[in-house]
Design a protein around this motif. Structure first.
Motif, PDB file in Angstrom:
ATOM      1  N   LYS A   7       0.836  -1.196   0.000  1.00 13.52           N
ATOM      2  CA  LYS A   7       0.000   0.000   0.000  1.00 13.52           C
ATOM      3  C   LYS A   7       0.871   1.246   0.000  1.00 13.52           C
ATOM      4  CE  LYS A   7      -4.348  -1.574   1.983  1.00 13.52           C
ATOM      5  NZ  LYS A   7      -5.409  -1.290   2.981  1.00 13.52           N
ATOM      6  N   SER A   8       0.439   2.242  -0.719  1.00 13.78           N
ATOM      7  CA  SER A   8       1.171   3.495  -0.782  1.00 13.78           C
ATOM      8  C   SER A   8       0.203   4.614  -1.140  1.00 13.78           C
ATOM      9  CB  SER A   8       2.295   3.419  -1.819  1.00 13.78           C
ATOM     10  OG  SER A   8       3.056   4.607  -1.841  1.00 13.78           O
ATOM     11  N   LYS A   9       0.704   5.825  -1.099  1.00 15.17           N
ATOM     12  CA  LYS A   9      -0.105   6.975  -1.522  1.00 15.17           C
ATOM     13  C   LYS A   9      -0.373   6.875  -3.017  1.00 15.17           C
ATOM     14  CE  LYS A   9       1.905  11.047  -1.718  1.00 15.17           C
ATOM     15  NZ  LYS A   9       2.461  12.350  -1.269  1.00 15.17           N
ATOM     16  N   VAL A  10      -1.626   7.021  -3.383  1.00 17.93           N
ATOM     17  CA  VAL A  10      -2.027   7.010  -4.788  1.00 17.93           C
ATOM     18  C   VAL A  10      -2.809   8.284  -5.072  1.00 17.93           C
ATOM     19  CG1 VAL A  10      -3.522   5.901  -6.502  1.00 17.93           C
ATOM     20  CG2 VAL A  10      -2.033   4.499  -5.053  1.00 17.93           C
ATOM     21  N   ILE A  11      -2.411   8.990  -6.103  1.00 22.36           N
ATOM     22  CA  ILE A  11      -3.104  10.203  -6.525  1.00 22.36           C
ATOM     23  C   ILE A  11      -3.855   9.910  -7.823  1.00 22.36           C
ATOM     24  CG2 ILE A  11      -2.869  12.611  -7.202  1.00 22.36           C
ATOM     25  CD1 ILE A  11      -2.131  12.138  -4.300  1.00 22.36           C
ATOM     26  N   VAL A  12      -5.161  10.082  -7.786  1.00 24.56           N
ATOM     27  CA  VAL A  12      -5.989   9.954  -8.989  1.00 24.56           C
ATOM     28  C   VAL A  12      -6.301  11.369  -9.454  1.00 24.56           C
ATOM     29  CG1 VAL A  12      -8.077   8.979 -10.002  1.00 24.56           C
ATOM     30  CG2 VAL A  12      -7.002   7.854  -8.044  1.00 24.56           C
ATOM     31  N   THR A  13      -5.811  11.728 -10.625  1.00 22.33           N
ATOM     32  CA  THR A  13      -5.979  13.096 -11.104  1.00 22.33           C
ATOM     33  C   THR A  13      -7.172  13.212 -12.060  1.00 22.33           C
ATOM     34  OG1 THR A  13      -4.569  12.911 -13.067  1.00 22.33           O
ATOM     35  CG2 THR A  13      -3.479  13.395 -10.970  1.00 22.33           C
ATOM     36  N   CYS A  14      -7.648  14.437 -12.209  1.00 23.64           N
ATOM     37  CA  CYS A  14      -8.704  14.738 -13.178  1.00 23.64           C
ATOM     38  C   CYS A  14      -8.554  16.192 -13.597  1.00 23.64           C
ATOM     39  CB  CYS A  14     -10.097  14.497 -12.581  1.00 23.64           C
ATOM     40  SG  CYS A  14     -10.491  15.578 -11.180  1.00 23.64           S
ATOM     41  N   ASN A  15      -9.265  16.574 -14.622  1.00 21.26           N
ATOM     42  CA  ASN A  15      -9.255  17.964 -15.041  1.00 21.26           C
ATOM     43  C   ASN A  15      -9.990  18.829 -14.023  1.00 21.26           C
ATOM     44  OD1 ASN A  15      -7.855  17.276 -17.326  1.00 21.26           O
ATOM     45  ND2 ASN A  15      -9.641  17.273 -18.671  1.00 21.26           N
ATOM     46  N   LYS A  16      -9.684  20.123 -14.021  1.00 16.77           N
ATOM     47  CA  LYS A  16     -10.303  21.034 -13.070  1.00 16.77           C
ATOM     48  C   LYS A  16     -11.826  20.972 -13.156  1.00 16.77           C
ATOM     49  CE  LYS A  16      -6.636  24.509 -12.662  1.00 16.77           C
ATOM     50  NZ  LYS A  16      -6.284  25.934 -12.883  1.00 16.77           N
ATOM     51  N   ARG A  17     -12.457  20.997 -11.984  1.00 15.49           N
ATOM     52  CA  ARG A  17     -13.911  21.006 -11.803  1.00 15.49           C
ATOM     53  C   ARG A  17     -14.570  19.656 -12.054  1.00 15.49           C
ATOM     54  NH1 ARG A  17     -15.079  27.021 -14.446  1.00 15.49           N
ATOM     55  NH2 ARG A  17     -14.317  28.213 -12.654  1.00 15.49           N
ATOM     56  N   LEU A  18     -13.785  18.615 -12.297  1.00 17.80           N
ATOM     57  CA  LEU A  18     -14.363  17.280 -12.428  1.00 17.80           C
ATOM     58  C   LEU A  18     -14.230  16.481 -11.136  1.00 17.80           C
ATOM     59  CD1 LEU A  18     -13.293  16.075 -16.002  1.00 17.80           C
ATOM     60  CD2 LEU A  18     -15.096  17.663 -15.307  1.00 17.80           C
ATOM     61  N   SER A  19     -13.548  17.045 -10.135  1.00 14.43           N
ATOM     62  CA  SER A  19     -13.276  16.311  -8.902  1.00 14.43           C
ATOM     63  C   SER A  19     -14.530  15.786  -8.193  1.00 14.43           C
ATOM     64  CB  SER A  19     -12.456  17.189  -7.942  1.00 14.43           C
ATOM     65  OG  SER A  19     -12.107  16.468  -6.780  1.00 14.43           O
ATOM     66  N   PRO A  20     -15.637  16.555  -8.100  1.00 12.58           N
ATOM     67  CA  PRO A  20     -16.826  16.021  -7.422  1.00 12.58           C
ATOM     68  C   PRO A  20     -17.362  14.744  -8.071  1.00 12.58           C
ATOM     69  CG  PRO A  20     -17.012  18.393  -7.692  1.00 12.58           C
ATOM     70  CD  PRO A  20     -15.827  17.963  -8.501  1.00 12.58           C
ATOM     71  N   TYR A  21     -17.285  14.664  -9.376  1.00 10.02           N
ATOM     72  CA  TYR A  21     -17.792  13.496 -10.093  1.00 10.02           C
ATOM     73  C   TYR A  21     -16.815  12.328  -9.960  1.00 10.02           C
ATOM     74  CZ  TYR A  21     -20.161  17.597 -11.730  1.00 10.02           C
ATOM     75  OH  TYR A  21     -20.839  18.798 -11.753  1.00 10.02           O
ATOM     76  N   LEU A  22     -15.523  12.624  -9.952  1.00  7.99           N
ATOM     77  CA  LEU A  22     -14.512  11.597  -9.715  1.00  7.99           C
ATOM     78  C   LEU A  22     -14.637  11.031  -8.301  1.00  7.99           C
ATOM     79  CD1 LEU A  22     -11.925  10.032 -10.458  1.00  7.99           C
ATOM     80  CD2 LEU A  22     -10.614  12.016  -9.659  1.00  7.99           C
ATOM     81  N   GLN A  23     -14.832  11.897  -7.326  1.00  8.72           N
ATOM     82  CA  GLN A  23     -14.975  11.443  -5.943  1.00  8.72           C
ATOM     83  C   GLN A  23     -16.122  10.443  -5.811  1.00  8.72           C
ATOM     84  OE1 GLN A  23     -15.092  14.735  -3.062  1.00  8.72           O
ATOM     85  NE2 GLN A  23     -13.931  15.958  -4.541  1.00  8.72           N
TER      86      GLN A  23
END
Length: 395
Positions: A7-23
């Motif tokens: 296990k490690s830190k994982v960053i899932v990126t997205c374009n700006k303003r898409l974070s609520p839908y990614l979450q």
């Protein structure tokens, strides 16, 4: 390095303003979010668990698995920290890798120099250990290493995605000024559509919105259309895990759905492109394609649904004065022919939006590339307007 099981830190990126839908996507897949921010989320999972995310996420861009963190104040210290890592345990000495970066350090004037330092360290380390140097370049179709360097803090990641996840791999013919697939999905998720009622997409262009609607309604995930990811080129990769996850995707597809999705465009070429893209995605039989002016689009009257426009903004395509009339006609079309529906217009031009002639109930913020955009929502009530307390609430 047993990266696939640690296990490690994982960053899932997205374009700006898409974070609520990614979450929401990440949470629905059963993952616990450690931290959420404007361009992504942070998790604490194994690299193997990243495989499932890569195959399932619709709104994400990259999935980055952290393999090391250290401090470096300048390029020489960065190199020393990198060359000490066991790259020979991660990258095949006969293989190929590329480097991407996000750098904010006062000693670096261009990220290309930082990328070069990373490449040099990896090549020098593997050559010292194996006697052969791996190839490197800019292509993201094999192993991809990502450097995050802010001030003195360095995080080194393996990009488990490689090529961006924001493209869903079915769109072989993009058409003019296409909406990115991840953005199209997020736009649809921001609407009131229940994925069962009619979905109408006049001015469909290359068909991305209509196709993504069909994919959502039938639970077809992006992993069904792609066979190459960054994680496949990391030493220790077990292809059985990938194929097991892919079998799950196939089993989860909802078949025999009763959908009414309509996509229309004045351009025969655009409709043909849409049809071919939909066929590649396996949803062409679920979409009714029409060649016509948007005002002649057949709006199903069998139940409430949504109508979604993504018109020209007057930035790259079209002429502003000509578009003013088009925006007014869109408002008239929704008002007269879409009663009982929710109407949506996605635009990056607030001046043109004023020509629609309807008051937006909501203005949902998005970016299309670097362009500040709004998804305007209109409740196209049939008869008298319902009191606010009786109108549907967004969940």
């Amino acid at each position: 390095m047993q990266v696939f099981h640690n296990k490690s830190k994982v960053i899932v990126t997205c374009n700006k303003r898409l974070s609520p839908y990614l979450q929401k996507e990440v949470a629905e897949l059963g993952y616990t979010i450690v931290r959420a921010f404007s361009t992504g989320v942070e998790l604490n999972i194994t690299l193997t668990e990243c495989i499932k995310l890569n195959l399932n996420l619709r709104c994400a861009s990259q999935i980055l698995y952290c393999i090391n963190s250290f401090n470096a104040s300048n390029p020489d210290e960065l190199y020393k920290g990198l060359v000490a890592m066991e790259w020979e345990e991660l990258i095949d000495f006969s293989g190929y890798f590329s480097v991407t970066s996000n750098v904010d350090n006062p000693t670096i004037t261009t990220p290309l120099f930082a990328n070069l330092k990373v490449k040099d360290a990896i090549v020098d380390r593997i050559k010292a250990q194996k006697g052969i140097r791996p190839n490197s370049g800019s292509d993201a179709n094999k192993t991809v290493v990502h450097l995050y360097w802010k001030d003195n803090e360095v995080d080194v990641f393996l990009d488990t995605s490689g090529e961006t996840l924001a493209k869903h791999s079915y769109r072989k013919i993009p058409g003019k000024a296409p909406m990115l697939e991840a953005l199209a999905t997020s736009v649809i998720l921001a609407t009131q559509w229940d994925q069962k009622s009619p979905f109408v997409n006049p001015m469909c262009g290359s068909g991305t919105l209509a196709i993504e609607a069909a994919l959502l309604a039938t639970n077809r995930r992006p992993g069904l259309y792609r066979m190459n990811y960054g994680f496949m080129h990391i030493l220790g990769y077990d292809e059985e895990v990938f194929f097991a996850e892919r079998r799950i995707l196939k089993e989860q597809v909802i078949k025999n759905v009763d959908l009414q999705i309509v996509a229309s465009d004045l351009s025969e070429d655009a409709v043909e492109v849409s049809r071919r893209n939909a066929k590649t995605a396996g949803v062409d039989t679920l979409i009714t394609f029409e060649v016509c002016d948007f005002e002649r689009t057949q709006v199903p009257q069998t139940g409430k649904g949504v109508v979604v426009f993504n018109p020209e903004y007057g930035e790259r395509l079209g002429v502003h004065s000509q578009l003013e009339l088009t925006y007014k006609r869109m408002g008239d079309f929704m008002k007269k022919q879409c009663k009982g529906y929710f109407g949506y217009i996605f635009t990056g031009n607030p001046d043109l939006a004023k020509k629609i002639g309807l008051k937006a109930d909501k203005k949902i913020e998005f970016y299309n590339g670097k362009l500040d955009c709004r998804l305007l929502e209109y409740e196209l009530y049939d008869g008298s307007r319902r009191p606010d307390e009786e109108r549907p609430k967004r969940t």
